[in-house]
Design a protein around this motif. Structure first.
Motif, PDB file in Angstrom:
ATOM      1  N   ARG A  19       0.845  -1.180   0.000  1.00  0.00           N
ATOM      2  CA  ARG A  19       0.000   0.000   0.000  1.00  0.00           C
ATOM      3  C   ARG A  19       0.886   1.238   0.000  1.00  0.00           C
ATOM      4  NH1 ARG A  19      -4.543   2.517   4.095  1.00  0.00           N
ATOM      5  NH2 ARG A  19      -2.699   3.075   5.333  1.00  0.00           N
ATOM      6  N   LEU A  20       0.710   2.051  -1.016  1.00  0.00           N
ATOM      7  CA  LEU A  20       1.443   3.303  -1.125  1.00  0.00           C
ATOM      8  C   LEU A  20       0.610   4.434  -0.536  1.00  0.00           C
ATOM      9  CD1 LEU A  20       2.791   3.061  -4.788  1.00  0.00           C
ATOM     10  CD2 LEU A  20       3.744   2.075  -2.691  1.00  0.00           C
ATOM     11  N   SER A  21       1.299   5.420   0.024  1.00  0.00           N
ATOM     12  CA  SER A  21       0.636   6.603   0.567  1.00  0.00           C
ATOM     13  C   SER A  21       1.239   7.842  -0.053  1.00  0.00           C
ATOM     14  CB  SER A  21       0.806   6.663   2.087  1.00  0.00           C
ATOM     15  OG  SER A  21       0.234   5.540   2.716  1.00  0.00           O
ATOM     16  N   CYS A  22       0.430   8.858  -0.178  1.00  0.00           N
ATOM     17  CA  CYS A  22       0.898  10.153  -0.693  1.00  0.00           C
ATOM     18  C   CYS A  22       0.245  11.250   0.122  1.00  0.00           C
ATOM     19  CB  CYS A  22       0.533  10.302  -2.166  1.00  0.00           C
ATOM     20  SG  CYS A  22       0.818  11.949  -2.833  1.00  0.00           S
ATOM     21  N   VAL A  23       1.058  12.016   0.815  1.00  0.00           N
ATOM     22  CA  VAL A  23       0.566  13.150   1.576  1.00  0.00           C
ATOM     23  C   VAL A  23       0.784  14.413   0.753  1.00  0.00           C
ATOM     24  CG1 VAL A  23       0.737  14.457   3.712  1.00  0.00           C
ATOM     25  CG2 VAL A  23       1.117  11.989   3.738  1.00  0.00           C
ATOM     26  N   ILE A  28      -1.979  21.768  -3.086  1.00  0.00           N
ATOM     27  CA  ILE A  28      -1.991  20.696  -4.076  1.00  0.00           C
ATOM     28  C   ILE A  28      -3.295  19.912  -3.988  1.00  0.00           C
ATOM     29  CG2 ILE A  28      -0.959  18.492  -4.704  1.00  0.00           C
ATOM     30  CD1 ILE A  28       0.630  20.776  -5.754  1.00  0.00           C
ATOM     31  N   TYR A  29      -3.689  19.570  -2.786  1.00  0.00           N
ATOM     32  CA  TYR A  29      -4.890  18.759  -2.602  1.00  0.00           C
ATOM     33  C   TYR A  29      -6.130  19.481  -3.086  1.00  0.00           C
ATOM     34  CZ  TYR A  29      -7.260  14.790  -0.424  1.00  0.00           C
ATOM     35  OH  TYR A  29      -7.975  13.632  -0.206  1.00  0.00           O
ATOM     36  N   ARG A  30      -6.074  20.785  -3.087  1.00  0.00           N
ATOM     37  CA  ARG A  30      -7.223  21.594  -3.505  1.00  0.00           C
ATOM     38  C   ARG A  30      -7.516  21.436  -4.999  1.00  0.00           C
ATOM     39  NH1 ARG A  30      -5.407  26.818  -2.200  1.00  0.00           N
ATOM     40  NH2 ARG A  30      -5.396  26.180  -0.019  1.00  0.00           N
ATOM     41  N   ASN A  31      -6.578  20.884  -5.745  1.00  0.00           N
ATOM     42  CA  ASN A  31      -6.797  20.661  -7.172  1.00  0.00           C
ATOM     43  C   ASN A  31      -7.935  19.689  -7.435  1.00  0.00           C
ATOM     44  OD1 ASN A  31      -4.578  21.852  -9.147  1.00  0.00           O
ATOM     45  ND2 ASN A  31      -3.591  21.410  -7.214  1.00  0.00           N
ATOM     46  N   ARG A  32      -8.209  18.807  -6.460  1.00  0.00           N
ATOM     47  CA  ARG A  32      -9.340  17.880  -6.489  1.00  0.00           C
ATOM     48  C   ARG A  32      -9.115  16.583  -7.241  1.00  0.00           C
ATOM     49  NH1 ARG A  32     -11.757  19.268  -2.036  1.00  0.00           N
ATOM     50  NH2 ARG A  32     -12.701  21.327  -2.066  1.00  0.00           N
ATOM     51  N   ASP A  73      -8.116  10.044   2.042  1.00  0.00           N
ATOM     52  CA  ASP A  73      -8.539  10.507   3.358  1.00  0.00           C
ATOM     53  C   ASP A  73      -8.413  12.011   3.320  1.00  0.00           C
ATOM     54  OD1 ASP A  73      -8.728  11.348   6.024  1.00  0.00           O
ATOM     55  OD2 ASP A  73      -7.870   9.495   6.791  1.00  0.00           O
ATOM     56  N   ASN A  74      -9.533  12.688   3.116  1.00  0.00           N
ATOM     57  CA  ASN A  74      -9.481  14.142   2.938  1.00  0.00           C
ATOM     58  C   ASN A  74      -8.981  14.866   4.183  1.00  0.00           C
ATOM     59  OD1 ASN A  74     -10.377  13.905   0.322  1.00  0.00           O
ATOM     60  ND2 ASN A  74     -12.520  14.311   0.820  1.00  0.00           N
ATOM     61  N   ALA A  75      -9.305  14.363   5.340  1.00  0.00           N
ATOM     62  CA  ALA A  75      -8.856  15.009   6.578  1.00  0.00           C
ATOM     63  C   ALA A  75      -7.331  15.004   6.684  1.00  0.00           C
ATOM     64  CB  ALA A  75      -9.470  14.318   7.783  1.00  0.00           C
ATOM     65  N   LYS A  76      -6.717  13.964   6.144  1.00  0.00           N
ATOM     66  CA  LYS A  76      -5.254  13.855   6.204  1.00  0.00           C
ATOM     67  C   LYS A  76      -4.596  14.324   4.912  1.00  0.00           C
ATOM     68  CE  LYS A  76      -5.298   9.900   9.378  1.00  0.00           C
ATOM     69  NZ  LYS A  76      -4.890   8.482   9.571  1.00  0.00           N
ATOM     70  N   LYS A  77      -5.424  14.713   3.908  1.00  0.00           N
ATOM     71  CA  LYS A  77      -4.893  15.098   2.595  1.00  0.00           C
ATOM     72  C   LYS A  77      -3.957  14.005   2.067  1.00  0.00           C
ATOM     73  CE  LYS A  77      -5.225  19.982   3.710  1.00  0.00           C
ATOM     74  NZ  LYS A  77      -5.694  19.707   5.074  1.00  0.00           N
ATOM     75  N   THR A  78      -4.402  12.808   2.179  1.00  0.00           N
ATOM     76  CA  THR A  78      -3.601  11.644   1.825  1.00  0.00           C
ATOM     77  C   THR A  78      -4.352  10.765   0.832  1.00  0.00           C
ATOM     78  OG1 THR A  78      -2.496  11.655   3.963  1.00  0.00           O
ATOM     79  CG2 THR A  78      -2.405   9.603   2.722  1.00  0.00           C
TER      80      THR A  78
END
Length: 125
Positions: A19-23, A28-32, A73-78
């Motif tokens: 399992r890969l993760s990306c924070v 950046i996360y706002r790009n959707r 996980d939007n709360a973690k921007k991950t």
């Protein structure tokens, strides 16, 4: 400036899972649209999975459909990439990326930008 940090790569035997993760940073996360790409030496970067972070629709390349699952996980921007039934052909450097949501989905790999540093996945026996 926006930032993407991948983790979770490693070595695994064929048939195994990772399992890969990306924070992502807030801007950046706002790009959707968040996505995963992979690249091997001498080949072009391949888009394999994308997700619209607000509502969650997902997009997959045929090469990973049914084996890989992207989630967020939007709360973690991950953003995560669960990879099951890994094959030697999945060996590559895996990158996280973002694209601006334009209402047309997150499966247009050409629109992605803002790459992370990558995490290596090696599948071998």
């Amino acid at each position: 400036q926006g930032q993407l940090v991948e983790s979770g790569g490693g070595s695994v035997q064929p048939g195994g899972s990772l399992r890969l993760s990306c924070v992502a940073s807030e801007d950046i996360y706002r790009n959707r649209c968040m996505g995963w790409f992979r690249q091997t030496p001498g080949k072009e970067r391949e888009g394999i999975a994308g997700i619209m972070t607000l509502f969650g629709p997902t997009y997959y390349a045929d090469s990973v459909k049914g084996r890989f699952t992207i989630s967020r996980d939007n709360a973690k921007k991950t953003v995560y990439l669960q990879m099951n039934n890994l094959k030697p052909d999945d060996t590559a450097m895996y990158y996280c990326s973002a694209a601006k949501w334009d209402g047309n989905g997150c499966g247009n790999w050409l629109t992605y930008h803002s790459w992370g540093q990558g995490t290596q996945v090696t599948v071998s026996s």
